[in-house]
Enzyme design. Structure first.
Site, PDB file in Angstrom:
ATOM      1  N   ASN A 185       0.665  -1.299  -0.105  1.00  0.00           N
ATOM      2  CA  ASN A 185      -0.462   0.051   0.115  1.00  0.00           C
ATOM      3  C   ASN A 185       1.392   1.643  -0.186  1.00  0.00           C
ATOM      4  OD1 ASN A 185       0.698  -0.458   2.551  1.00  0.00           O
ATOM      5  ND2 ASN A 185      -0.950   0.549   3.723  1.00  0.00           N
ATOM      6  N   LYS A 208      13.194  -6.529   0.644  1.00  0.00           N
ATOM      7  CA  LYS A 208      11.621  -7.415  -0.212  1.00  0.00           C
ATOM      8  C   LYS A 208      10.588  -6.797  -0.233  1.00  0.00           C
ATOM      9  CE  LYS A 208       8.485 -10.782   0.281  1.00  0.00           C
ATOM     10  NZ  LYS A 208       8.078 -10.438  -0.387  1.00  0.00           N
ATOM     11  N   GLY A 260       3.069  -5.842   7.465  1.00  0.00           N
ATOM     12  CA  GLY A 260       1.766  -6.517   6.680  1.00  0.00           C
ATOM     13  C   GLY A 260       1.234  -6.798   7.170  1.00  0.00           C
ATOM     14  N   SER A 261       0.270  -7.800   6.999  1.00  0.00           N
ATOM     15  CA  SER A 261      -1.229  -8.284   7.529  1.00  0.00           C
ATOM     16  C   SER A 261      -0.030  -9.102   9.451  1.00  0.00           C
ATOM     17  CB  SER A 261      -1.842  -9.505   6.586  1.00  0.00           C
ATOM     18  OG  SER A 261      -0.898 -10.264   6.161  1.00  0.00           O
ATOM     19  N   VAL A 262      -1.667  -9.708  10.145  1.00  0.00           N
ATOM     20  CA  VAL A 262      -1.222 -10.542  11.082  1.00  0.00           C
ATOM     21  C   VAL A 262      -0.681 -11.632  10.958  1.00  0.00           C
ATOM     22  CG1 VAL A 262      -2.286 -11.113  13.223  1.00  0.00           C
ATOM     23  CG2 VAL A 262      -2.804  -8.935  12.508  1.00  0.00           C
ATOM     24  N   PRO A 263      -1.827 -12.230  10.428  1.00  0.00           N
ATOM     25  CA  PRO A 263      -1.365 -13.768  10.136  1.00  0.00           C
ATOM     26  C   PRO A 263       0.571 -13.537   9.245  1.00  0.00           C
ATOM     27  CG  PRO A 263      -4.004 -13.315   9.052  1.00  0.00           C
ATOM     28  CD  PRO A 263      -3.182 -12.776   9.483  1.00  0.00           C
ATOM     29  N   THR A 264       0.748 -13.080   8.278  1.00  0.00           N
ATOM     30  CA  THR A 264       2.017 -13.420   8.068  1.00  0.00           C
ATOM     31  C   THR A 264       3.103 -12.825   9.093  1.00  0.00           C
ATOM     32  OG1 THR A 264       0.845 -12.833   5.635  1.00  0.00           O
ATOM     33  CG2 THR A 264       3.355 -12.754   5.686  1.00  0.00           C
ATOM     34  N   GLU A 282       4.528  -4.366  11.984  1.00  0.00           N
ATOM     35  CA  GLU A 282       4.101  -3.648  11.611  1.00  0.00           C
ATOM     36  C   GLU A 282       2.778  -4.037  11.029  1.00  0.00           C
ATOM     37  OE1 GLU A 282       4.092  -0.315  12.690  1.00  0.00           O
ATOM     38  OE2 GLU A 282       5.895   0.173  13.112  1.00  0.00           O
ATOM     39  N   CYS A 316      -3.151   0.714   6.718  1.00  0.00           N
ATOM     40  CA  CYS A 316      -3.330  -0.207   7.961  1.00  0.00           C
ATOM     41  C   CYS A 316      -3.655   0.644   9.342  1.00  0.00           C
ATOM     42  CB  CYS A 316      -2.227  -0.631   8.340  1.00  0.00           C
ATOM     43  SG  CYS A 316      -0.860   0.615   9.193  1.00  0.00           S
ATOM     44  N   GLU A 419     -10.551  -6.514   9.464  1.00  0.00           N
ATOM     45  CA  GLU A 419     -10.280  -5.462   7.793  1.00  0.00           C
ATOM     46  C   GLU A 419     -10.166  -5.652   6.782  1.00  0.00           C
ATOM     47  OE1 GLU A 419      -5.728  -5.657   7.581  1.00  0.00           O
ATOM     48  OE2 GLU A 419      -5.536  -3.424   8.395  1.00  0.00           O
ATOM     49  N   GLU A 496       8.429   2.640  13.858  1.00  0.00           N
ATOM     50  CA  GLU A 496       8.740   3.257  13.209  1.00  0.00           C
ATOM     51  C   GLU A 496       8.515   4.387  13.272  1.00  0.00           C
ATOM     52  OE1 GLU A 496       7.712   0.838   9.594  1.00  0.00           O
ATOM     53  OE2 GLU A 496       8.940  -0.565   9.675  1.00  0.00           O
TER      54      GLU A 496
HETATM   55  N1  LIG Z   1       1.352  -1.464  10.539  1.00  0.00           N
HETATM   56  C1  LIG Z   1       1.860  -0.791   9.752  1.00  0.00           C
HETATM   57  O1  LIG Z   1       2.372   0.100   9.794  1.00  0.00           O
HETATM   58  C2  LIG Z   1       0.824  -1.814   8.277  1.00  0.00           C
HETATM   59  C3  LIG Z   1       1.618  -0.736   7.179  1.00  0.00           C
HETATM   60  C4  LIG Z   1       0.938  -1.294   5.549  1.00  0.00           C
HETATM   61  C5  LIG Z   1       0.359  -2.380   5.682  1.00  0.00           C
HETATM   62  N2  LIG Z   1      -0.053  -2.968   7.221  1.00  0.00           N
HETATM   63  C6  LIG Z   1      -1.147  -4.036   6.769  1.00  0.00           C
HETATM   64  O2  LIG Z   1      -0.517  -4.750   5.713  1.00  0.00           O
HETATM   65  C7  LIG Z   1      -1.744  -5.483   5.225  1.00  0.00           C
HETATM   66  C8  LIG Z   1      -1.968  -5.548   3.744  1.00  0.00           C
HETATM   67  O3  LIG Z   1      -0.393  -5.939   3.081  1.00  0.00           O
HETATM   68  P1  LIG Z   1      -0.197  -7.015   2.170  1.00  0.00           P
HETATM   69  O4  LIG Z   1      -1.447  -7.910   1.546  1.00  0.00           O
HETATM   70  O5  LIG Z   1       0.714  -6.867   1.685  1.00  0.00           O
HETATM   71  O6  LIG Z   1       0.095  -8.720   3.512  1.00  0.00           O
HETATM   72  P2  LIG Z   1       0.985  -9.188   3.239  1.00  0.00           P
HETATM   73  O7  LIG Z   1       0.680 -10.043   5.333  1.00  0.00           O
HETATM   74  O8  LIG Z   1       0.285 -10.228   2.926  1.00  0.00           O
HETATM   75  O9  LIG Z   1       2.349  -9.661   2.828  1.00  0.00           O
HETATM   76  C9  LIG Z   1       3.309  -8.494   3.390  1.00  0.00           C
HETATM   77  C10 LIG Z   1       4.777  -8.546   2.471  1.00  0.00           C
HETATM   78  O10 LIG Z   1       4.780 -10.287   3.580  1.00  0.00           O
HETATM   79  C11 LIG Z   1       5.514 -11.311   2.501  1.00  0.00           C
HETATM   80  N3  LIG Z   1       5.390 -12.399   2.863  1.00  0.00           N
HETATM   81  C12 LIG Z   1       4.162 -13.616   2.489  1.00  0.00           C
HETATM   82  N4  LIG Z   1       4.402 -14.251   3.205  1.00  0.00           N
HETATM   83  C13 LIG Z   1       5.194 -14.769   3.620  1.00  0.00           C
HETATM   84  C14 LIG Z   1       5.835 -15.632   4.631  1.00  0.00           C
HETATM   85  N5  LIG Z   1       5.270 -16.385   4.543  1.00  0.00           N
HETATM   86  N6  LIG Z   1       6.833 -15.650   4.871  1.00  0.00           N
HETATM   87  C15 LIG Z   1       7.777 -13.854   5.114  1.00  0.00           C
HETATM   88  N7  LIG Z   1       7.732 -13.430   3.655  1.00  0.00           N
HETATM   89  C16 LIG Z   1       5.869 -13.029   3.620  1.00  0.00           C
HETATM   90  C17 LIG Z   1       4.658 -11.259   1.141  1.00  0.00           C
HETATM   91  O11 LIG Z   1       5.061 -11.588   0.398  1.00  0.00           O
HETATM   92  C18 LIG Z   1       4.525  -9.313   1.062  1.00  0.00           C
HETATM   93  O12 LIG Z   1       5.961  -8.932   0.979  1.00  0.00           O
HETATM   94  C19 LIG Z   1      -3.224  -5.159   5.582  1.00  0.00           C
HETATM   95  O13 LIG Z   1      -3.210  -6.157   6.868  1.00  0.00           O
HETATM   96  C20 LIG Z   1      -2.020  -3.858   6.393  1.00  0.00           C
HETATM   97  O14 LIG Z   1      -3.022  -3.394   7.579  1.00  0.00           O
HETATM   98  C21 LIG Z   1       0.638  -2.392   7.872  1.00  0.00           C
HETATM   99  C1  LIG Z   2       1.271   7.559   6.077  1.00  0.00           C
HETATM  100  N1  LIG Z   2       0.286   7.013   6.705  1.00  0.00           N
HETATM  101  C2  LIG Z   2      -1.385   7.514   6.121  1.00  0.00           C
HETATM  102  C3  LIG Z   2       0.054   7.444   7.951  1.00  0.00           C
HETATM  103  C4  LIG Z   2      -0.883   5.451   6.129  1.00  0.00           C
HETATM  104  C5  LIG Z   2       1.025   4.761   7.404  1.00  0.00           C
HETATM  105  C6  LIG Z   2       1.014   3.411   6.545  1.00  0.00           C
HETATM  106  C7  LIG Z   2      -0.041   2.479   7.038  1.00  0.00           C
HETATM  107  O1  LIG Z   2      -0.925   1.961   5.948  1.00  0.00           O
END
Ligand SMILES: NC(=O)c1ccc[n+]([C@@H]2O[C@H](COP(=O)([O-])OP(=O)(O)OC[C@H]3O[C@@H](n4cnc5c(N)ncnc54)[C@H](O)[C@@H]3O)[C@@H](O)[C@H]2O)c1
Ligand SMILES: C[N+](C)(C)CCCC=O
Length: 522
Positions: A185, A208, A260-264, A282, A316, A419, A496
């Protein structure tokens, strides 16, 4: 505004041959013309094809649904080469003084400023966010590098006097090779949020990006090289889960910073645990925005719009649960719906577009599926929530939807609990402060939260009670790089931005110095 002196398309990009006559002549990138032809891995200070890897990935231009890049996911050998490169560079970089590192980071920030239009255009093409927003992301990115350049020179330990003239001191030392794994994103910004503090502290990085958005982080790698980092200090490997796992499991990796996502995130933590590697996570969110009846209504409406519809709602920390005090519920809802209907959806590279396409078709279908589920559970769609086809025929295969406001929401409905990561706002009425705090905190997530009120005491009381790492009073979704950003509960840990991030990219060594003779009990 920082002046932009370069043409929008840098030499690293090429437009499709068929469009050369119109697009290449123009300094302005146009939707439907870009095709990535250069390699997307970065190692030894240059773009390379991966040394191994079987799976192929395609990256899209969400605005048109076109494939704009095809690449091979890096295998174990390529991951190892990138890490070995980073290890070599780390030996040089970690020996530099903070001021030396600062100068190079400042130069990288300057180059990003200079190439802002080009990077923003690429971000917009590959992610789908409006060019207007992409420019803001790039501004935040160079500000982040500038901020950590400022801190690099003053990273220091402590001197502690001990009895008899002896003393101790601490050294703040880098960790080594850090891995950054990013979401799609905010591709360029997430990379800067990780690289800025990592490099300032003297670490090397292998990054990556998401396979959906592989393009702009390679520009960052080129910029670091141009700015003068040692060869191999910042490397890029491309791929999905398998490549990510090679990185997390590698014995020479000192730390993993993941967005990324919670499960990952949970899988990353498990892999890192095996090697006792520290992690920053994050993760996702389902953040509450609490709007009291004494607020400045226009500001609260603006806050709710900013808290839900930036980057097509794929943010996020979005405030997707908007709690509104019952006295102003109708007025607030009416205004939000009116404003949401006016959002200009379309070609993300056009100056007046405010909402582009979602990242890809499966994600669009997932978001629309949430809305369908919401309707089945009794929610009322107050506006939007449908697939959208813009008038311009070149956009007909893009992944657009109309931004959605949901009414008649209950706390236990799927759209309120999970989410969605799309442009979907749920409005929930409340009566009292006590009640709304209980409901706001009733979630597994804890990334962000906000409050709109004129009552200053209530504002501080409410944010103190919110179980969230990033809280806003009378605003939402702004991100000054000076302030730490990160989650509570399942939204992750580590921070961060701000001085806090230094803790997560460095370790403290204690040195105890004896100035007298050594006594022994033996
Ligand atoms: N808290 C934050 O700062 C923040 C910012 C942006 C996005 N997010 C979260 O990210 C999610 C959306 O992003 P997404 O769909 O790319 O998430 P995702 O967890 O599917 O993937 C994130 C990254 O992890 C990698 N990945 C996937 N499986 C992996 C594994 N088993 N081992 C190592 N790497 C792996 C993916 O290729 C990608 O680069 C949402 O839940 C969003 O809230 C959080
Ligand atoms: C810049 N924002 C809008 C605070 C988003 C931070 C990254 C979250 O996805």
């Amino acid at each position: 505004m920082v002046p932009n002196s370069r043409p929008l398309l840098h030499f690293g990009f090429q437009v499709l041959r068929s469009c050369l006559s119109s697009a290449a002549m123009s300094p302005v990138a146009s939707t439907g013309t870009f095709r990535q032809v250069l390699p997307l891995n970065y190692r030894s200070g240059t773009r390379v094809e991966p040394a191994d890897g079987r799976d192929k990935e395609e990256a899209y231009e969400p605005a048109t649904g076109r494939v704009i890049a095809t690449f091979t996911c890096s295998g174990e050998k390529e991951v190892d080469l990138a890490i070995q490169n980073a290890k070599t560079a780390f030996k040089i970089w970690s020996q530099k003084s903070g001021m030396e590192r600062s100068r190079i980071l400042l130069e990288a920030a300057r180059i990003i400023r200079e190439r802002k239009e080009e990077i923003a255009a690429m971000e917009s093409i590959n992610n789908g966010k409006s060019i207007f927003e992409a420019r803001v992301d790039i501004d935040i990115s160079w500000q982040c590098l500038e901020y950590y350049a400022g801190l690099a020179g003053s990273l220091a330990g402590q001197h502690v006097q001990l009895p008899g003239g002896s003393f101790g001191y601490t050294r703040r030392e880098p960790l080594g090779v850090c891995v950054g794994i990013g979401a799609w994103n905010y591709p360029f910004q997430i990379a800067c949020w990780k690289a800025g503090p990592a490099l300032a502290c003297g670490n090397a990085m292998v990054y990556k990006p998401s396979p959906f958005t592989p393009i702009t982080v390679v520009l960052l790698a080129e910029i670091f090289t141009e700015a003068g980092v040692p060869t191999g200090l910042f490397n890029v490997v491309q791929g999905g889960a398998a490549t990510g796992e090679f990185l997390c499991r590698h014995p020479d990796v000192a730390k993993v910073s993941f967005t990324g996502s919670v499960p990952t995130g949970s899988k990353i933590m498990e892999m890192a645990a095996k090697g006792i590697k520290p992690v920053t996570l994050e993760l996702g969110g389902k953040s509450p925005l609490i709007i009291f009846s004494d607020c400045v209504l226009e500001n609260a409406v603006n806050g709710a719009m900013m808290g839900n519809f930036l980057t097509q709602g794929e943010v996020c920390c979005n405030a997707t649960r908007v709690f509104v005090q019952r006295e102003i519920l109708d007025k607030f809802t009416e205004e939000v719906v009116k404003r949401t209907k006016k959002i200009k959806i379309g070609d993300p590279l056009l100056e007046d577009t405010r909402m582009g396409p979602l990242i890809n078709k499966p994600h669009l279908e997932k978001v629309l599926g949430f809305i369908q589920k919401g309707k089945e559970q009794g929610m009322k769609v107050l506006c939007g929530g449908e697939a959208y086809i813009p008038g311009d025929s070149k956009l007909k295969n893009g992944f657009y939807m109309s931004p959605c406001v949901l009414g008649n929401c209950k706390d236990d409905m799927t759209c309120v609990k999970e989410e969605i990561f799309g442009p979907v706002m749920s409005i929930l009425p409340f009566d009292t402060e006590e009640e709304v705090l209980e409901r706001a905190n009733n979630t597994i997530y804890g990334l962000a939260g906000g409050v709109f009120t004129r009552d200053i005491q209530r504002a501080h009381r409410v944010v103190a009670a919110l179980q969230a790492g990033m809280c806003f009073i009378n605003n939402y979704n702004i991100s000054p790089v000076e302030l730490p950003f990160g989650g509570y509960k399942r939204s992750g840990f580590g921070r961060e931005n701000g001085e806090a991030a230094i803790e997560y990219y460095s370790q403290l060594k204690t040195v105890c110095v004896e100035m007298g003779d050594v006594e022994s009990v033996f």
